[in-house]
Structures are given as structure tokens and as C-alpha cells.
Motif scaffolding. Structure first.
Motif, PDB file in Angstrom:
ATOM      1  N   GLY A 111       0.653  -1.120  -0.133  1.00  0.00           N
ATOM      2  CA  GLY A 111       0.089  -0.111  -0.073  1.00  0.00           C
ATOM      3  C   GLY A 111       0.938   1.360   0.136  1.00  0.00           C
ATOM      4  N   CYS A 112       0.300   2.440   0.294  1.00  0.00           N
ATOM      5  CA  CYS A 112       1.162   3.526   0.097  1.00  0.00           C
ATOM      6  C   CYS A 112       0.213   4.901   0.988  1.00  0.00           C
ATOM      7  CB  CYS A 112       1.300   4.098  -1.175  1.00  0.00           C
ATOM      8  SG  CYS A 112       2.410   5.689  -1.443  1.00  0.00           S
ATOM      9  N   ALA A 113       1.188   5.526   1.739  1.00  0.00           N
ATOM     10  CA  ALA A 113       0.543   6.396   2.669  1.00  0.00           C
ATOM     11  C   ALA A 113       0.365   7.921   1.962  1.00  0.00           C
ATOM     12  CB  ALA A 113       1.143   6.629   3.867  1.00  0.00           C
ATOM     13  N   HIS A 120      -3.909   4.014  -8.540  1.00  0.00           N
ATOM     14  CA  HIS A 120      -4.785   3.064  -7.930  1.00  0.00           C
ATOM     15  C   HIS A 120      -3.972   2.399  -6.554  1.00  0.00           C
ATOM     16  CE1 HIS A 120      -7.330  -0.686  -9.219  1.00  0.00           C
ATOM     17  NE2 HIS A 120      -7.715   0.106  -8.421  1.00  0.00           N
ATOM     18  N   THR A 121      -2.734   2.327  -6.660  1.00  0.00           N
ATOM     19  CA  THR A 121      -2.200   1.856  -5.113  1.00  0.00           C
ATOM     20  C   THR A 121      -2.406   2.901  -4.151  1.00  0.00           C
ATOM     21  OG1 THR A 121      -0.240   1.167  -6.614  1.00  0.00           O
ATOM     22  CG2 THR A 121       0.174   1.227  -4.171  1.00  0.00           C
ATOM     23  N   GLY A 122      -2.326   4.173  -4.457  1.00  0.00           N
ATOM     24  CA  GLY A 122      -2.697   5.195  -3.148  1.00  0.00           C
ATOM     25  C   GLY A 122      -4.029   4.968  -2.634  1.00  0.00           C
ATOM     26  N   MET A 165       9.465   2.097  -8.562  1.00  0.00           N
ATOM     27  CA  MET A 165       8.377   2.818  -9.178  1.00  0.00           C
ATOM     28  C   MET A 165       7.096   2.090  -8.684  1.00  0.00           C
ATOM     29  SD  MET A 165       9.238   4.648 -12.699  1.00  0.00           S
ATOM     30  CE  MET A 165      10.766   5.674 -12.932  1.00  0.00           C
ATOM     31  N   GLY A 166       7.205   0.971  -8.028  1.00  0.00           N
ATOM     32  CA  GLY A 166       6.124   0.201  -7.802  1.00  0.00           C
ATOM     33  C   GLY A 166       5.157   0.578  -6.927  1.00  0.00           C
ATOM     34  N   MET A 167       4.567  -0.457  -5.739  1.00  0.00           N
ATOM     35  CA  MET A 167       3.598   0.189  -4.846  1.00  0.00           C
ATOM     36  C   MET A 167       4.471   1.036  -3.751  1.00  0.00           C
ATOM     37  SD  MET A 167       1.247  -3.189  -4.406  1.00  0.00           S
ATOM     38  CE  MET A 167       0.551  -2.566  -3.191  1.00  0.00           C
ATOM     39  N   THR A 201      10.241   9.042  -6.430  1.00  0.00           N
ATOM     40  CA  THR A 201       9.846   9.543  -5.093  1.00  0.00           C
ATOM     41  C   THR A 201       8.694  10.535  -5.563  1.00  0.00           C
ATOM     42  OG1 THR A 201      10.013  10.986  -3.095  1.00  0.00           O
ATOM     43  CG2 THR A 201      11.389  11.235  -5.195  1.00  0.00           C
ATOM     44  N   SER A 202       7.629  10.800  -4.752  1.00  0.00           N
ATOM     45  CA  SER A 202       6.556  11.709  -4.871  1.00  0.00           C
ATOM     46  C   SER A 202       7.138  13.084  -4.227  1.00  0.00           C
ATOM     47  CB  SER A 202       5.375  11.294  -4.014  1.00  0.00           C
ATOM     48  OG  SER A 202       5.716  11.177  -2.638  1.00  0.00           O
ATOM     49  N   GLY A 203       8.464  13.010  -3.917  1.00  0.00           N
ATOM     50  CA  GLY A 203       8.960  14.288  -3.371  1.00  0.00           C
ATOM     51  C   GLY A 203       9.054  14.703  -1.938  1.00  0.00           C
TER      52      GLY A 203
HETATM   53  S1  SF4 Z   1       1.922   7.658  -7.059  1.00  0.00           S
HETATM   54 FE1  SF4 Z   1       3.389   6.562  -5.797  1.00  0.00          FE
HETATM   55  S2  SF4 Z   1       3.569   7.853  -4.019  1.00  0.00           S
HETATM   56 FE2  SF4 Z   1       1.489   8.381  -5.108  1.00  0.00          FE
HETATM   57  S3  SF4 Z   1       0.049   7.047  -3.937  1.00  0.00           S
HETATM   58 FE3  SF4 Z   1       1.060   6.137  -5.726  1.00  0.00          FE
HETATM   59  S4  SF4 Z   1       2.408   4.752  -5.178  1.00  0.00           S
HETATM   60 FE4  SF4 Z   1       2.140   6.112  -3.420  1.00  0.00          FE
END
Ligand code: SF4
Length: 355
Positions: A111-113, A120-122, A165-167, A201-203
Motif C-alpha cells: 500500500g502507500c500513505a 490506484h495503489t494510493g 516505482m511500484g507500490m 519519489t513523490s517528493g
Molecule cells: S503514485 Fe506513488 S507515492 Fe503516489 S500514491 Fe501511488 S504509490 Fe504512493
């Protein structure tokens, strides 16, 4: 006593374990090669060890790969694996082949915070960080699948690149990601060149430079907007680390070594961030911060329940043309593995009903 997992241990940790067994130091180098150069999973086959040492290793340690729960092959040969770890948690991994090489896209969290609105992962909450071993062993599964461990008959390397760049957001799992990347790029083992590894990274601005210094890999930043107003709307993390902070970290990273280009990922969402005005604002931003940048323009891949629409192709082209005219490489990424939901931002390890 529970056996200790070897995959994910650093060189010095393996050495420590070998010395604890009363063995000579050079054995740790041999063990490292069995694990990470040959990809061996069976102690009994480590033929340059005595029977006694092989037995001692088997009594004390395990060599584990995540279980492949499902595997899908797209029409365009993109492959997606659903992998399960010891505790039952799952992630997805994708292999994206090109003509004579290819990139394995690995995950760093379950998952991802960060909660990017387009991802979709987010939409799947963070369950836990992956360990260094769980990050490394994903790539090892890909090598197992493609039979790419060294052998006298095997000289081709299709799995040439790694993209983180995966989950998950790698910089939310910084220590394990640094450790894993250093194992994956170690010249005596898996030996993927650092230049062929890209971390996206999202930054998370304060951790960017430190992580790149500790690993030597390349940087990609999910930018997706030319200003804070739009970026905060689609990436709430921008409220915490606004564009200026992220770009300052990028500047600092480039100041270390002038040859490093940064790739900015830019997902084109219809009516949100895809106008010519947006492209021009983006150009002004890059020039203001003097960033040597290239762009990866990503056509949006819709997923079930998502509220964004992909930009029409003429808008995508106009956006790319504007960036290129200003001197920036801006290829439009061809969506891969769309038929198996393996494309960017589509990875997800849980069914919607499980959330
Ligand atoms: S794009 Fe990357 S950082 Fe943003 S919610 Fe998805 S997995 Fe997380």
C-alpha cells in the motif's frame, strides 16, 4: 530458535554471521556469491562448502523468495507478478521489456500513505514497509522466472534495469530501500549498474539528497503539475513538501555531479494539468531553478472508480512539443501492460472488497 533469513543481509552482516559460526572470513564472500551472484536457494548445492558447513547453514538460516500467487503476461510481453511474503502480505511487480533489455519495476511498501489522487495503489492504505530482503527478493524472482542467473550458456541480460516505482513511496521506507539498492547494485552479486537503477519519489524533499548519496542511483520525481495549486489538488503530499522544496533538493543533488539529469514524471490529466499554459509554466519553473531535466509524459491509465480522464492525444502532442521546443526531452511514454492493469499507477495488491 527461528532461523534467520539471509536475503536482505548486507555484506558485513553476512560476514558477522559466518564468523559467529566459527568459519573463516572468506567463506562470507563465497556465501554472498551463492546468494546474490548465482541465485542459489539450496544450501546442499553450495558445492565449495564442506558438508559440515552446508549443514550448519541449513540449521541456522533460510533463503526465501516471495511466493508467486499469480502471474500475467500482457499482449505486449509486459509481465506482472502478484507476490506474497511470509506474513501473507502481497505486492505487485512488473517487468517491462524493450527490444534488447528491460526494466523490472519493484515495490517498497504494501500500500502507500501518500494518497495521490490518480494512483490506484494510493487508494490502498499503507499496511507496512517491506524489509530490505523483501525488496531485493522481488528482483530475484524476476531473475528466476527469466533464468537470468549466470551460467556458461547464458550471456543475455534482458532484466537490465530496475525502477523503484511500484507500490509505495521509497523515501517513506528509506533505510530498507538504501540497504536493498546497495545489495542490488553490488558488483560481486546481482550487479545491476547504479546508473541503470532509478528511484522515483513523490517528493519527500528532506530525504532525497541523502538517499541518492547513499546509493548512487538515478532520481525520478513525480511532479505532475507546474504549480502548487494544481499539485496539491492531485497530490496532497504537496501541502507538506511544496514544489519549491522539492526542486531545491533536486538542485542540491545536481550540484554534486553536473552530469545527472533528473526525470520528471508528468501524468497528463484531461483539463487538470495538460494545457499549453501549464506546459509554459513548467518550462519557466525548470529555468528558474536551473534544473537539467527531462520529462516522461505519461498518458493517464484509467482504473475502476477513478475520477480523472486521459488527455486527448492532440493535447498530449502539443504539451510534448512545447517542452521539446524549450530544449527538454519529453517523450510520451507508451502505456505498457494496460490489458493486465500493469501500467503506471495501476498496481494494487488487494481487491476493493478487502479494504
Ligand atoms: S503514485 Fe506513488 S507515492 Fe503516489 S500514491 Fe501511488 S504509490 Fe504512493
Amino acid at each position: 530458535m527461528e532461523k534467520k533469513e539471509l536475503i536482505g543481509l548486507s555484506k558485513s552482516e553476512i560476514e558477522e554471521e559466518i564468523l559467529k559460526l566459527g568459519e573463516k572470513k572468506f567463506r562470507s564472500k563465497q556465501l554472498w556469491q551463492w546468494l546474490y551472484f548465482r541465485g542459489e536457494t539450496d544450501f546442499a548445492k553450495m558445492t565449495n562448502f564442506s558438508k559440515e558447513l552446508r549443514e550448519k547453514l541449513a540449521e541456522n538460516f533460510t533463503i526465501t523468495r516471495p511466493k508467486i500467487v499469480a502471474e500475467q503476461l500482457s499482449k505486449d510481453k509486459t509481465r506482472k507478478w502478484l507476490l506474497e511474503f511470509k506474513d501473507g502480505e502481497r505486492v505487485e511487480m512488473v517487468y517491462i521489456p524493450e527490444e534488447d533489455r528491460g526494466a523490472v519495476c519493484i515495490s517498497t511498501q504494501v500500500g502507500c500513505a501518500v494518497g495521490c489522487k490518480f494512483c490506484h495503489t494510493g487508494s490502498q492504505k499503507l499496511t507496512r514497509n517491506l524489509t530490505a530482503g523483501e525488496i531485493v527478493s522481488q528482483f530475484m524472482v524476476a531473475r528466476d522466472t527469466y533464468g537470468e542467473w549466470p551460467s556458461p550458456t547464458n550471456e543475455v541480460r534482458y532484466l537490465s534495469n530496475i525502477v523503484v516505482m511500484g507500490m509505495g513511496e521509497p523515501l517513506h521506507n528509506q533505510d530498507n530501500v538504501i540497504k536493498a539498492l546497495n545489495i542490488l547494485t553490488d558488483g560481486d552479486g546481482i550487479a545491476i549498474s547504479r546508473r541503470r537503477v532509478t528511484m522515483s519519489t513523490s517528493g519527500i524533499a528532506p530525504k532525497i539528497v541523502e538517499t541518492l548519496k547513499a546509493t548512487g542511483v538515478r532520481l525520478a520525481v513525480s511532479l505532475h503539475a507546474p504549480n502548487n495549486e494544481i499539485r496539491s489538488q492531485i497530490m496532497p503530499i504537496n501541502n507538506r513538501y511544496p514544489i519549491e522544496e522539492v526542486l531545491k533538493a533536486c538542485q542540491e543533488y545536481q550540484a554534486e555531479d553536473g552530469s545527472r539529469y533528473i526525470t520528471f514524471e508528468y501524468l497528463l490529466l484531461d483539463g487538470i494539468n495538460d494545457s499549453l499554459e501549464n506546459a509554459n509554466e513548467l518550462i519557466r519553473l525548470m529555468k528558474k531553478y536551473h534544473i537539467r531535466a527531462s520529462f516522461n509524459l505519461i498518458p493517464f491509465n484509467p482504473w475502476p472508480g477513478c475520477c480523472f480522464k486521459p488527455s486527448p492525444s492532440q493535447k498530449v502532442k502539443a504539451f510534448a512539443d512545447a517542452l521539446e521546443k524549450a530544449g527538454f526531452a519529453a517523450p510520451v511514454r507508451v502505456a505498457r501492460g494496460q490489458d493486465i492493469l500493469a501500467a503506471c499507477g495501476q498496481l494494487k495488491s488487494k481487491k476493493d472488497s478487502e479494504q
